[in-house]
Design a protein around this motif. Structure first.
Motif, PDB file in Angstrom:
ATOM      1  N   ILE A 474       0.778  -1.160  -0.083  1.00 25.76           N
ATOM      2  CA  ILE A 474       0.001   0.056  -0.090  1.00 25.76           C
ATOM      3  C   ILE A 474       0.876   1.568   0.103  1.00 25.76           C
ATOM      4  O   ILE A 474       0.563   2.351  -0.592  1.00 25.76           O
ATOM      5  CB  ILE A 474      -1.058  -0.003   1.393  1.00 25.76           C
ATOM      6  N   GLY A 475       2.024   1.120   0.912  1.00 25.88           N
ATOM      7  CA  GLY A 475       3.025   2.220   0.584  1.00 25.88           C
ATOM      8  C   GLY A 475       3.488   2.684  -0.828  1.00 25.88           C
ATOM      9  O   GLY A 475       3.677   3.805  -1.170  1.00 25.88           O
ATOM     10  N   GLY A 476       3.424   1.656  -1.576  1.00 24.64           N
ATOM     11  CA  GLY A 476       4.051   1.652  -2.751  1.00 24.64           C
ATOM     12  C   GLY A 476       2.868   2.490  -3.862  1.00 24.64           C
ATOM     13  O   GLY A 476       3.376   2.802  -5.112  1.00 24.64           O
ATOM     14  N   LEU A 477       1.795   2.433  -3.207  1.00 23.37           N
ATOM     15  CA  LEU A 477       0.726   3.309  -4.187  1.00 23.37           C
ATOM     16  C   LEU A 477       0.687   4.678  -4.164  1.00 23.37           C
ATOM     17  O   LEU A 477      -0.096   5.164  -4.669  1.00 23.37           O
ATOM     18  CB  LEU A 477      -0.538   2.536  -3.874  1.00 23.37           C
ATOM     19  N   ALA A 478       1.227   5.140  -3.129  1.00 26.50           N
ATOM     20  CA  ALA A 478       1.443   6.737  -2.772  1.00 26.50           C
ATOM     21  C   ALA A 478       1.513   7.403  -4.088  1.00 26.50           C
ATOM     22  O   ALA A 478       0.768   8.460  -4.342  1.00 26.50           O
ATOM     23  CB  ALA A 478       2.050   6.916  -1.557  1.00 26.50           C
ATOM     24  N   PRO A 479       2.422   7.283  -4.840  1.00 27.47           N
ATOM     25  CA  PRO A 479       2.826   8.185  -6.084  1.00 27.47           C
ATOM     26  C   PRO A 479       1.423   8.122  -7.006  1.00 27.47           C
ATOM     27  O   PRO A 479       1.218   9.101  -7.632  1.00 27.47           O
ATOM     28  CB  PRO A 479       4.102   7.454  -6.681  1.00 27.47           C
ATOM     29  N   LEU A 480       0.882   6.813  -7.193  1.00 29.06           N
ATOM     30  CA  LEU A 480      -0.241   6.931  -7.973  1.00 29.06           C
ATOM     31  C   LEU A 480      -1.257   7.486  -7.566  1.00 29.06           C
ATOM     32  O   LEU A 480      -2.243   8.380  -8.465  1.00 29.06           O
ATOM     33  CB  LEU A 480      -0.656   5.321  -8.255  1.00 29.06           C
ATOM     34  N   TRP A 481      -1.522   7.397  -6.161  1.00 32.63           N
ATOM     35  CA  TRP A 481      -2.811   8.274  -5.658  1.00 32.63           C
ATOM     36  C   TRP A 481      -2.593   9.667  -5.772  1.00 32.63           C
ATOM     37  O   TRP A 481      -3.352  10.444  -5.972  1.00 32.63           O
ATOM     38  CB  TRP A 481      -2.880   7.643  -4.370  1.00 32.63           C
ATOM     39  N   GLU A 482      -1.384  10.006  -5.261  1.00 34.60           N
ATOM     40  CA  GLU A 482      -1.055  11.457  -5.494  1.00 34.60           C
ATOM     41  C   GLU A 482      -1.149  12.059  -6.873  1.00 34.60           C
ATOM     42  O   GLU A 482      -1.909  13.095  -7.169  1.00 34.60           O
ATOM     43  CB  GLU A 482       0.445  11.832  -5.167  1.00 34.60           C
ATOM     44  N   ALA A 483      -0.749  11.535  -7.897  1.00 32.89           N
ATOM     45  CA  ALA A 483      -1.141  11.623  -9.463  1.00 32.89           C
ATOM     46  C   ALA A 483      -2.723  11.762  -9.629  1.00 32.89           C
ATOM     47  O   ALA A 483      -2.769  12.530 -10.518  1.00 32.89           O
ATOM     48  CB  ALA A 483      -0.229  10.894 -10.297  1.00 32.89           C
ATOM     49  N   GLN A 484      -3.284  10.958  -8.987  1.00 35.44           N
ATOM     50  CA  GLN A 484      -4.888  10.828  -9.266  1.00 35.44           C
ATOM     51  C   GLN A 484      -5.514  12.077  -8.496  1.00 35.44           C
ATOM     52  O   GLN A 484      -6.701  11.988  -8.661  1.00 35.44           O
ATOM     53  CB  GLN A 484      -5.261   9.435  -8.940  1.00 35.44           C
ATOM     54  N   GLY A 485      -4.683  12.802  -7.631  1.00 33.14           N
ATOM     55  CA  GLY A 485      -5.538  13.724  -6.903  1.00 33.14           C
ATOM     56  C   GLY A 485      -6.173  12.929  -5.613  1.00 33.14           C
ATOM     57  O   GLY A 485      -7.031  13.721  -5.178  1.00 33.14           O
ATOM     58  N   ILE A 486      -5.795  11.850  -5.244  1.00 34.06           N
ATOM     59  CA  ILE A 486      -6.518  11.369  -4.032  1.00 34.06           C
ATOM     60  C   ILE A 486      -5.965  12.058  -2.728  1.00 34.06           C
ATOM     61  O   ILE A 486      -4.738  11.484  -2.553  1.00 34.06           O
ATOM     62  CB  ILE A 486      -6.552   9.899  -3.870  1.00 34.06           C
ATOM     63  N   GLY A 487      -6.543  12.505  -1.772  1.00 34.34           N
ATOM     64  CA  GLY A 487      -6.159  13.200  -0.650  1.00 34.34           C
ATOM     65  C   GLY A 487      -6.125  12.003   0.233  1.00 34.34           C
ATOM     66  O   GLY A 487      -6.821  12.319   1.308  1.00 34.34           O
ATOM     67  N   PHE A 488      -5.251  11.111   0.490  1.00 35.24           N
ATOM     68  CA  PHE A 488      -5.461   9.843   1.364  1.00 35.24           C
ATOM     69  C   PHE A 488      -4.549  10.392   2.594  1.00 35.24           C
ATOM     70  O   PHE A 488      -3.970  11.164   2.821  1.00 35.24           O
ATOM     71  CB  PHE A 488      -4.691   8.665   0.826  1.00 35.24           C
ATOM     72  N   TRP A 489      -5.106   9.539   3.805  1.00 37.48           N
ATOM     73  CA  TRP A 489      -4.567   9.744   5.238  1.00 37.48           C
ATOM     74  C   TRP A 489      -3.106   9.224   5.217  1.00 37.48           C
ATOM     75  O   TRP A 489      -3.200   7.867   4.927  1.00 37.48           O
ATOM     76  CB  TRP A 489      -5.573   9.365   6.371  1.00 37.48           C
ATOM     77  N   ARG A 490      -2.096   9.809   5.571  1.00 32.92           N
ATOM     78  CA  ARG A 490      -0.788   8.911   5.565  1.00 32.92           C
ATOM     79  C   ARG A 490      -0.646   8.471   6.845  1.00 32.92           C
ATOM     80  O   ARG A 490      -0.093   9.080   7.998  1.00 32.92           O
ATOM     81  CB  ARG A 490       0.428  10.105   5.261  1.00 32.92           C
ATOM     82  N   SER A 491      -1.117   7.161   7.371  1.00 31.35           N
ATOM     83  CA  SER A 491      -1.197   6.566   8.463  1.00 31.35           C
ATOM     84  C   SER A 491       0.068   6.428   8.852  1.00 31.35           C
ATOM     85  O   SER A 491       1.196   6.013   7.948  1.00 31.35           O
ATOM     86  CB  SER A 491      -1.801   5.369   8.379  1.00 31.35           C
ATOM     87  N   PRO A 492       0.410   6.577  10.083  1.00 30.19           N
ATOM     88  CA  PRO A 492       1.800   6.307  10.522  1.00 30.19           C
ATOM     89  C   PRO A 492       2.214   4.966  10.721  1.00 30.19           C
ATOM     90  O   PRO A 492       3.461   4.438  10.766  1.00 30.19           O
ATOM     91  CB  PRO A 492       1.863   6.910  11.809  1.00 30.19           C
ATOM     92  N   GLN A 493       1.299   3.843  10.328  1.00 24.36           N
ATOM     93  CA  GLN A 493       1.496   2.606  10.359  1.00 24.36           C
ATOM     94  C   GLN A 493       2.178   2.272   8.998  1.00 24.36           C
ATOM     95  O   GLN A 493       2.449   0.863   8.835  1.00 24.36           O
ATOM     96  CB  GLN A 493       0.073   1.834  10.661  1.00 24.36           C
ATOM     97  N   ILE A 494       2.039   2.927   7.982  1.00 25.33           N
ATOM     98  CA  ILE A 494       2.579   2.764   6.662  1.00 25.33           C
ATOM     99  C   ILE A 494       3.804   3.608   6.209  1.00 25.33           C
ATOM    100  O   ILE A 494       3.846   4.663   6.736  1.00 25.33           O
ATOM    101  CB  ILE A 494       1.494   2.875   5.729  1.00 25.33           C
ATOM    102  N   ASP A 495       5.017   2.897   5.716  1.00 20.68           N
ATOM    103  CA  ASP A 495       5.909   3.691   5.040  1.00 20.68           C
ATOM    104  C   ASP A 495       5.699   4.163   3.697  1.00 20.68           C
ATOM    105  O   ASP A 495       5.726   3.318   2.700  1.00 20.68           O
ATOM    106  CB  ASP A 495       7.141   2.779   5.275  1.00 20.68           C
ATOM    107  N   TRP A 496       5.198   5.410   3.609  1.00 18.20           N
ATOM    108  CA  TRP A 496       4.741   6.081   2.319  1.00 18.20           C
ATOM    109  C   TRP A 496       5.925   6.211   1.412  1.00 18.20           C
ATOM    110  O   TRP A 496       5.750   6.639   0.273  1.00 18.20           O
ATOM    111  CB  TRP A 496       3.991   7.136   2.796  1.00 18.20           C
TER     112      TRP A 496
END
Length: 499
Positions: A474-496
């Motif tokens: 799930i951490g590896g999906l951060a760049p895709l979600w950012e590019a798609q404009g999804i304002g996800f919560w950066r849980s401290p349980q995940i290495d984004w």
């Protein structure tokens, strides 16, 4: 080697140490139209490139091929080409989403790593619910939510279209529902409704993303708004200490007959279940809704009917489930209806906890005893409107406190209700109630990344699911979600930073 950023986890992945498939402006994407369009859109969003459909020597091909389960697909990637095959268009669409997740930076360019992948869903029903009654959400927001959900291989959009605060879809048979009862929302915010054309557009848009719309008119409780439009059908609100406590904690006036309700309490309203005019109303609204809805399901709620006498509740859910079945549709009801006589085809939706309390599990088992199946929506795992932690600015905490991403992932569908086997489970649904949710940004913040955990519970093989693996993927999906404009919560349980 880092895990590939694939969510939900595919059934089988082999990633040889081989030359990847590189993407540039000469890349050709061809084949089945929905899948081609889906991957082209992801490529453009993620990389800024517009693949050339006619010229180039590196090709991505989507091709229908017989064999395999519904919605399954196979992908082969090497240096020269990408080939995706599936027995149906949905499978090819999901192959496109998987390829979109695999797009990775390669120096100054982009690539898809060499891989052989086979995949198929665990459950047929993989849903999200959007409550548009507590706060109304416009057409474009619903479409954006469809895009986000479909990208995670979710295939059902459950729309909660009515509640105490408002009625949200236009019906010719009962025009006062939107003329009079659609303007309210929690906190006194603006209301709204979908015209019949709007609803048809939602259904068509969802279908283009291989999602089925399941509309819900909740009853006999959650019906204060109905009483604004048709007061002869509604009982007066039944107040309790709990309702007064909710008003004191969250604000808002106590419910009053004939006055739009803007608070957050539940369980105070009821239709007049002993009045034949009520069943005429039910026949009208579900009859018209059935004609507007090509999918097989109509949801009639049946939850938290605390203001309805037990015997009357039983009569009501029995009659309503049969009205819907007679329309040629499959009824769905929240698990409370399972304790009553209902049409045997009625699917139950369980919203109790991962460890059932108060006999909720027995009510869910009743649907299976009738020969039907259940949808699992345990509130302390997949209710997307729960806070992530105590400091969150929006969301609620009634489902055993805040729901971290780890808790959202850790549950196993087949282990929730004793006596309900894998074959008894139609699927998994993650509801998003909107008492505190006003905008698409709010939806994104609460849904992501927990919606991905729900998607994996619904899609991936049980024996392959693992929290440590999910955290990395799930951490590896951060760049895709950012590019798609999804304002996800950066849980401290995940290495984004993994992306």
């Amino acid at each position: 080697m880092p895990l590939l950023p694939l969510v939900p986890l595919p059934a089988s992945v082999e990633a040889p140490d081989a030359v990847p498939f590189r993407i540039d402006a000469s890349t050709v994407i061809e084949g089945e139209a929905d899948a081609t369009a889906a991957l082209s859109a992801v490529v453009a969003t993620r990389t800024g490139l517009t693949p050339n459909p006619t010229a180039g020597d590196r090709t991505v091909v989507f091709r229908l091929a017989p064999g395999g389960a519904a919605e399954s697909y196979r992908i082969t990637v090497d240096e020269a080409s990408v080939t995706a095959t599936a027995p149906d268009r949905a499978g090819l669409f999901y192959a496109a989403q998987t390829l979109g997740q695999l797009i990775t930076r390669d120096g100054d360019g982009w690539m898809i790593p060499a891989v052989t992948l086979e995949d198929a869903p665990r459950f047929a029903y993989r849903g999200v619910m959007l409550d548009v009654a507590r706060h109304f959400h416009p057409l474009e927001t619903v479409k954006a939510f469809v895009d986000r959900a479909a990208a995670l291989k979710l295939n059902v959009l459950h729309l909660h279209l009515s509640d105490d605060q408002g009625w949200r879809v236009q019906l010719a048979s009962r025009p006062r529902l939107t003329e009079v009862a659609s303007s309210g929302a929690v906190g006194g915010d603006p209301g709204g409704f979908y015209t019949k054309a709007d609803y048809a557009e939602i259904v068509a848009y969802a279908a283009s993303r291989h999602m089925t719309v399941v509309p819900e008119f909740d009853m006999p409780g959650h019906t204060h708004a109905v009483g604004l439009a048709y007061p002869e059908l509604a009982e007066d609100p039944v107040l309790s200490t709990h309702i007064e406590e909710i008003a004191s904690t969250y604000g808002g006036e106590l419910p009053t007959p004939g006055v739009a309700y803007t608070g957050m309490a539940v369980g105070f309203s009821s239709l007049k279940t002993r009045d034949e005019a009520t069943y005429d109303f039910v026949a009208d609204v579900f009859g018209e809704l059935a004609g507007m809805t090509p999918g097989p399901y109509l949801h009639f709620g049946g939850d938290e009917s605390l203001a309805t006498e037990d015997e009357d509740f039983g009569v009501f859910v029995d009659r309503v489930s049969r009205i819907i079945a007679d329309l040629g549709k499959t009824p769905i009801a929240w698990h409370e209806a399972g304790s009553r006589t209902i049409d045997d085809s009625t699917v139950g939706q369980y919203w109790g906890f991962v460890v059932p309390t108060g006999g909720m599990d027995d009510k869910a088992r009743a649907f299976v005893r009738n020969g039907a199946r259940v949808i699992l929506s345990p509130a302390d795992a997949v209710y997307l409107d729960m806070k992530y932690d105590d400091d969150a600015q929006i969301g609620l905490t009634w489902a055993n406190g805040p729901t971290s991403i780890e808790r959202a992932y850790a549950w196993e569908p087949s282990a929730v209700i004793d006596g309900i086997d894998e074959s008894d489970i139609l699927g998994v649904e993650a509801p998003l109630w909107t008492e505190t949710v006003r905008t698409l940004a709010d939806i994104d913040l609460l849904a992501f990344p927990r919606i991905a955990a729900a998607a994996e519970a619904a899609w991936s093989p049980a024996d392959g699911r693992d929290w440590a693996s999910f955290r990395e993927r799930i951490g590896g999906l951060a760049p895709l979600w950012e590019a798609q404009g999804i304002g996800f919560w950066r849980s401290p349980q995940i290495d984004w930073s993994a992306g």
